[in-house]
Each structure stands twice: as C-alpha cells, then as structure tokens.
Design a protein around this motif. Structure first.
Motif, short mmCIF file in Angstrom:
data_model
loop_
_atom_site.label_atom_id
_atom_site.label_comp_id
_atom_site.label_asym_id
_atom_site.label_seq_id
_atom_site.Cartn_x
_atom_site.Cartn_y
_atom_site.Cartn_z
N ALA A 162 7.62 9.33 -2.89
CA ALA A 162 6.19 8.98 -2.47
C ALA A 162 5.48 8.42 -4.06
O ALA A 162 5.01 7.53 -3.88
N ASP A 163 5.69 9.24 -5.00
CA ASP A 163 5.38 8.70 -6.38
C ASP A 163 6.20 7.37 -6.86
O ASP A 163 5.29 6.45 -7.34
N ALA A 164 7.17 7.06 -6.66
CA ALA A 164 8.03 6.21 -6.97
C ALA A 164 7.57 4.86 -6.15
O ALA A 164 7.24 3.89 -6.81
N VAL A 165 7.19 5.18 -4.93
CA VAL A 165 6.71 4.11 -4.03
C VAL A 165 5.39 3.63 -4.43
O VAL A 165 5.15 2.28 -4.62
N ILE A 166 4.57 4.41 -4.52
CA ILE A 166 3.02 4.21 -5.07
C ILE A 166 3.24 3.50 -6.46
O ILE A 166 2.08 2.51 -6.45
N SER A 167 3.89 4.17 -7.27
CA SER A 167 3.72 3.56 -8.53
C SER A 167 4.30 2.12 -8.60
O SER A 167 3.67 1.31 -9.27
N GLY A 168 5.26 1.89 -7.80
CA GLY A 168 5.94 0.68 -7.82
C GLY A 168 5.08 -0.31 -7.01
O GLY A 168 4.91 -1.44 -7.67
N MET A 169 4.40 -0.09 -6.20
CA MET A 169 3.14 -0.92 -5.38
C MET A 169 2.46 -1.20 -6.62
O MET A 169 1.86 -2.45 -6.72
N MET A 170 1.76 -0.27 -6.97
CA MET A 170 0.72 -0.55 -8.39
C MET A 170 1.01 -1.52 -9.14
O MET A 170 0.39 -2.43 -9.60
N GLN A 171 2.18 -1.43 -9.58
CA GLN A 171 3.14 -2.09 -10.80
C GLN A 171 3.00 -3.53 -10.16
O GLN A 171 2.81 -4.64 -10.98
N VAL A 172 3.67 -3.68 -9.06
CA VAL A 172 3.74 -5.05 -8.40
C VAL A 172 2.21 -5.88 -8.40
O VAL A 172 2.17 -6.90 -9.05
N GLN A 173 1.35 -5.22 -8.05
CA GLN A 173 0.02 -5.70 -7.87
C GLN A 173 -0.43 -6.23 -9.17
O GLN A 173 -1.17 -7.19 -9.30
N LEU A 174 -0.39 -5.06 -10.10
CA LEU A 174 -0.85 -5.61 -11.57
C LEU A 174 -0.26 -6.62 -12.23
O LEU A 174 -0.59 -7.48 -12.96
N ALA A 175 1.17 -6.77 -11.93
CA ALA A 175 1.86 -7.69 -12.70
C ALA A 175 1.69 -9.06 -12.02
O ALA A 175 1.87 -10.24 -12.71
N THR A 176 1.51 -9.11 -10.56
CA THR A 176 1.50 -10.43 -9.84
C THR A 176 0.18 -11.10 -9.61
O THR A 176 -0.30 -12.15 -9.47
N GLY A 177 -0.91 -10.00 -9.65
CA GLY A 177 -2.35 -10.31 -9.09
C GLY A 177 -2.52 -10.44 -7.84
O GLY A 177 -3.35 -10.88 -7.24
N VAL A 178 -1.28 -10.07 -6.89
CA VAL A 178 -1.32 -10.16 -5.65
C VAL A 178 -1.93 -8.50 -5.07
O VAL A 178 -0.81 -7.83 -5.35
N PRO A 179 -2.59 -8.49 -4.24
CA PRO A 179 -3.14 -7.02 -3.87
C PRO A 179 -2.16 -6.51 -2.91
O PRO A 179 -1.25 -7.31 -2.13
N VAL A 180 -1.69 -5.28 -3.28
CA VAL A 180 -0.49 -4.42 -2.43
C VAL A 180 -1.39 -3.15 -2.10
O VAL A 180 -1.60 -2.41 -3.02
N LEU A 181 -1.61 -3.25 -0.72
CA LEU A 181 -2.34 -2.18 -0.26
C LEU A 181 -1.40 -1.14 0.41
O LEU A 181 -0.52 -1.46 0.95
N SER A 182 -1.75 0.07 0.43
CA SER A 182 -1.00 1.09 0.79
C SER A 182 -1.49 2.12 2.03
O SER A 182 -2.45 2.80 1.86
#
Length: 166
Positions: free
Chosen positions: A90-110
C-alpha cells in the motif's frame, strides 16, 4: 449530444486492480456514474485493468506521459493476506502514484484502500462492497474538483471547462 470531455479534449483514466475484483468494481461503477452527473461522459473514461495494486503506479506513469489524460484515478483493495506485506504494498502504491503526479503534472487520485482487519467473510465483503461505492463517488468529485482547480491555476483568465464549472 454527449457531455463534453474533461479538459481540452483530454480523457480520464480509471485503473482498477484485479484482486477482489467484485469489490473494486463497485468503485469504478460509482466513479463513472458520478462523473456522468458532473458532465463527463462514460465514453470519455478509459478503464485499465491491472493485476494488482502494485502495478498501478507504472500504468499511471505511462498514461500520464501519453499526454492524453486530464486525470488518472485508481482503485484497489490491499488486504493482509497473512504474510504482513500489505502495508508495504500500500505504501509503495500510494508513494508511486504521488511521484507520478508530481513528475508529470497529471493528477493521480486514489481509492486504494488498505483495511486493518479484512477477512473474506460475508459481513466484511458486504461492508467493503458498499464502501467502494461511496469511495467511487468521492473519487469522481475529487477528480472533477482537481481538474477544475488546475485549469484555474494554469489559466486564471480563462473560464473553467463548462462541464466542470460548479
């Protein structure tokens, strides 16, 4: 005439994990229904099935980098299978999703949920079946609000997209 797309011709992606599919699907169905209420047609939402929650961040990254999506939503149920790895997943998934949105500027909601005490009995199955319906609607509301907020930040002089101007 169908409702307009999310933002400037972009689509919405919904990633759903395959584990506990009957429960997780409730989030997707509720998300799509609420997005329709908010003016985003089901035809503007791409559903991507992945094996499990761990695969969500990579798929979110590929989708975000495609330039086709205004936002990406994801849903999974990560449970304790008796070998104490669910917290790490769960931690890896949420952290990965946050990294994606910060790196790309595309919101990734969970709506990736990790209950403390989940078991396969009817009572828990039914509770989470219903709970994911609620989470799907909440996820849609957050998705639309995030798109609207980012549109305002990117172009303060422009009016928000008609379907999201609430």
């Amino acid at each position: 005439m169908s409702p307009p797309s999310a933002a400037a011709g972009k689509r919405i992606a919904f990633i759903q994990a395959g584990w506990h599919r009957d429960i997780v699907a409730q989030c997707r169905l509720s998300f799509i229904a609420e997005m329709a209420v908010l003016g985003i047609a089901e035809s503007d939402i791409d559903v991507i099935d992945v094996a499990g929650a761990f695969e969500i961040p990579l798929h979110a990254q590929v989708l975000a980098n495609s330039g086709q999506y205004a936002a990406i939503a994801a849903s999974a149920l990560v449970v304790d299978g008796g070998i104490y790895r669910h917290d790490f997943v769960a931690d890896a998934v949420i952290s990965g999703m946050m990294q994606v949105q910060l790196a790309t500027g595309v919101p990734v909601l969970s709506a990736v949920l990790t209950p403390h005490h989940f078991h396969a009995g009817h009572e828990h199955q039914e509770f989470y079946f219903q709970h994911f319906k609620v989470k799907g609607a909440e996820l849609a509301t957050a998705c639309a609000a995030t798109i609207r907020s980012l549109q305002r930040l990117e172009n303060p002089a422009a009016k928000p997209h008609a379907a999201l101007a609430a």
